[in-house]
Design a protein around this motif. Structure first.
Motif, PDB file in Angstrom:
ATOM      1  N   LEU A  15      20.305  -3.319  18.154  1.00 53.23           N
ATOM      2  CA  LEU A  15      20.083  -2.486  16.966  1.00 53.23           C
ATOM      3  C   LEU A  15      20.496  -1.042  17.215  1.00 53.23           C
ATOM      4  O   LEU A  15      21.142  -0.411  16.374  1.00 53.23           O
ATOM      5  CB  LEU A  15      18.618  -2.554  16.545  1.00 53.23           C
ATOM      6  N   MET A  16      20.119  -0.499  18.378  1.00 46.77           N
ATOM      7  CA  MET A  16      20.518   0.873  18.685  1.00 46.77           C
ATOM      8  C   MET A  16      22.034   0.978  18.789  1.00 46.77           C
ATOM      9  O   MET A  16      22.646   1.951  18.308  1.00 46.77           O
ATOM     10  CB  MET A  16      19.863   1.336  19.989  1.00 46.77           C
ATOM     11  N   CYS A  17      22.662  -0.014  19.388  1.00 45.68           N
ATOM     12  CA  CYS A  17      24.112  -0.023  19.514  1.00 45.68           C
ATOM     13  C   CYS A  17      24.784  -0.008  18.141  1.00 45.68           C
ATOM     14  O   CYS A  17      25.722   0.752  17.897  1.00 45.68           O
ATOM     15  CB  CYS A  17      24.555  -1.247  20.314  1.00 45.68           C
ATOM     16  N   ALA A  18      24.279  -0.825  17.223  1.00 45.16           N
ATOM     17  CA  ALA A  18      24.859  -0.908  15.875  1.00 45.16           C
ATOM     18  C   ALA A  18      24.744   0.428  15.136  1.00 45.16           C
ATOM     19  O   ALA A  18      25.690   0.886  14.480  1.00 45.16           O
ATOM     20  CB  ALA A  18      24.167  -2.007  15.087  1.00 45.16           C
ATOM     21  N   VAL A  19      23.579   1.040  15.241  1.00 45.39           N
ATOM     22  CA  VAL A  19      23.343   2.308  14.545  1.00 45.39           C
ATOM     23  C   VAL A  19      24.217   3.416  15.134  1.00 45.39           C
ATOM     24  O   VAL A  19      24.860   4.176  14.399  1.00 45.39           O
ATOM     25  CB  VAL A  19      21.843   2.684  14.629  1.00 45.39           C
ATOM     26  N   GLN A  20      24.246   3.513  16.462  1.00 42.66           N
ATOM     27  CA  GLN A  20      25.050   4.555  17.095  1.00 42.66           C
ATOM     28  C   GLN A  20      26.545   4.340  16.844  1.00 42.66           C
ATOM     29  O   GLN A  20      27.304   5.304  16.675  1.00 42.66           O
ATOM     30  CB  GLN A  20      24.765   4.595  18.602  1.00 42.66           C
ATOM     31  N   ALA A  21      26.980   3.093  16.799  1.00 42.21           N
ATOM     32  CA  ALA A  21      28.374   2.801  16.454  1.00 42.21           C
ATOM     33  C   ALA A  21      28.669   3.251  15.030  1.00 42.21           C
ATOM     34  O   ALA A  21      29.731   3.816  14.739  1.00 42.21           O
ATOM     35  CB  ALA A  21      28.658   1.307  16.616  1.00 42.21           C
ATOM     36  N   GLY A  22      27.704   3.020  14.141  1.00 38.71           N
ATOM     37  CA  GLY A  22      27.862   3.451  12.756  1.00 38.71           C
ATOM     38  C   GLY A  22      28.004   4.953  12.633  1.00 38.71           C
ATOM     39  O   GLY A  22      28.812   5.461  11.835  1.00 38.71           O
ATOM     40  N   PHE A  23      27.238   5.690  13.436  1.00 33.69           N
ATOM     41  CA  PHE A  23      27.356   7.157  13.422  1.00 33.69           C
ATOM     42  C   PHE A  23      28.760   7.608  13.810  1.00 33.69           C
ATOM     43  O   PHE A  23      29.222   8.671  13.400  1.00 33.69           O
ATOM     44  CB  PHE A  23      26.353   7.786  14.400  1.00 33.69           C
TER      45      PHE A  23
END
Length: 395
Positions: A15-23
């Motif tokens: 989840l953290m990876c997905a969010v940070q990738a989105g940023f």
């Protein structure tokens, strides 16, 4: 091919990876075997979620290469975790030993931060998705089944964040370990960690009679020492200090328990003899322990004897019993009751700066499946957030 990366596992790291990738403007898709994301987050801390620890450094982690996580922890610090969650309304309330829990909120709110951000940034989470196969060619091709249909995804990068073996009923699998082995990556031997320890044989009944009693202790073996409560149970020992030492314990080894770590029982006796040597040993011990626990110590100590009448041998026995209580656990409660897994994908197989596999270009491993195991108290979440962040920078 609509995605920059496929993330297998929508737990803390994924989840953290997905969010940070989105940023960073990258589009990813998460495949989650469970029917909702963040299953382990939701049960952590009894649903309260101890999401980091103020004192987290690389020193609270067990790994065959203890220096491996230094790079990740420089890239994503405890302060970064705190700031990230505060930005989205999760403020930390400090509990014991630097543990941070959401103030006035809970684990659901922590998961909602990620799911809301994923929705805003069009990062797709597909739940109930069973990965059937992963093929590596010029790109990664993942075949999975969801809602009774078999589908295929393709992307240039792949992230494995499926966690470890603990709590199978929460959907834990050996997917990451199997995938890594299949592609020639070394696996450091795995075992349950942060897990209650069992007592069997002639000592079983003595421990069982104390079920429910909690005592503040220092628990030690030749590798580590922890001062927190231990909890007696009908099958052995649990509580924070036992969970901590379990990560350093191997079957067949003893552990030593100091039942009174903040005082010296000999000095207490000397002082009490000067005051009133006519009290029974049991009366003295009842100041420190429950009556039930004191009575149980009667197996080893002359509780009815006046402290003024204790012999030198009895004094030595008292010191050994109170400060050097030796226990030889029979085993542990296994992955069903373990908080995390010890061991995992060998860190020598990964770049410490990017967490990319050296043998599988474009494939990254993060979170619990890697040979990085933290202490109890928010440390493992800090590793999950940090590894998710690091991977996102490179996919």
């Amino acid at each position: 091919m609509d995605y920059d990366a496929i993330i297998i596992g929508a737990g803390a790291c994924g989840l953290m990876c997905a969010v940070q990738a989105g940023f960073l403007g990258k589009r990813v898709v998460l495949l989650e075997k469970n029917d909702k994301p963040g299953a382990k987050i939701l049960i952590s801390g009894g649903g309260r979620c101890n999401y980091t620890n103020l004192g987290a450094t690389d020193e609270q982690f067990i790994s065959s290469n203890p220096h491996f996580i230094k790079s990740a922890f420089k890239q994503w610090t405890v302060a970064d975790s705190i700031n990230f969650f505060e930005t989205y309304g999760i403020y930390g309330a400090e509990k014991t030993l630097g543990q941070l829990f959401p103030d006035g909120k809970n684990a659901k709110d922590v998961v909602n931060v990620f799911t809301s951000l994923c929705e805003e940034m069009d990062q797709q989470i597909i739940c109930g998705a069973e990965v059937l196969s992963v093929e590596k060619g010029a790109i990664y091709e993942v075949i999975y089944r969801a809602n009774g249909k078999q589908k295929t995804l393709q992307a240039p990068k792949l992230v494995i964040a499926t966690g470890g073996l603990p709590i199978p009923k929460m959907g834990a699998t050996d997917f990451a370990l199997k995938f890594a082995k299949q592609h020639g990556l070394n696996i450091v031997a795995t075992a349950p960690a942060l897990v209650p320890l069992t007592i069997t044989g002639k000592d079983e009944a003595w421990f069982a009679q104390l079920s429910g009693n909690s005592v503040f202790c220092r628990v030690t073996n030749d590798k580590a020492s922890f001062e927190e409560n231990i909890l007696f149970t009908h099958w052995g020992l649990s509580g924070p200090a036992i969970l901590q030492i379990s990560s350093y314990w191997l079957r067949g080894e003893n552990i030593e328990i100091d039942l009174l770590p903040n005082a010296n029982i000999q000095e207490v006796l000397v002082t009490e003899r000067q005051r009133n040597g006519g009290v029974q040993l049991s009366t003295l011990l009842n100041r420190f322990y429950t009556k039930k626990f004191t009575e149980a110590l009667g197996k080893f100590l002359p509780l009815t004897k006046l402290i003024a009448d204790l012999s030198k041998a009895e004094m030595e026995s008292l010191t050994q019993t109170i400060h050097h209580f030796v226990v030889k656990p029979a085993g542990d409660k296994g992955y069903d009751k373990a908080e995390v897994m010890r061991g995992g994908i060998d860190t020598n197989e990964l770049s410490s700066k990017t967490l990319e596999s050296k043998k599988l270009p474009g494939c990254y491993f993060g979170g619990e499946c890697v040979d990085v195991t933290g202490w109890l108290g928010g440390y493992n979440f800090q590793w999950a957030w940090a590894s998710g962040f690091v991977i996102a920078q490179h996919i």
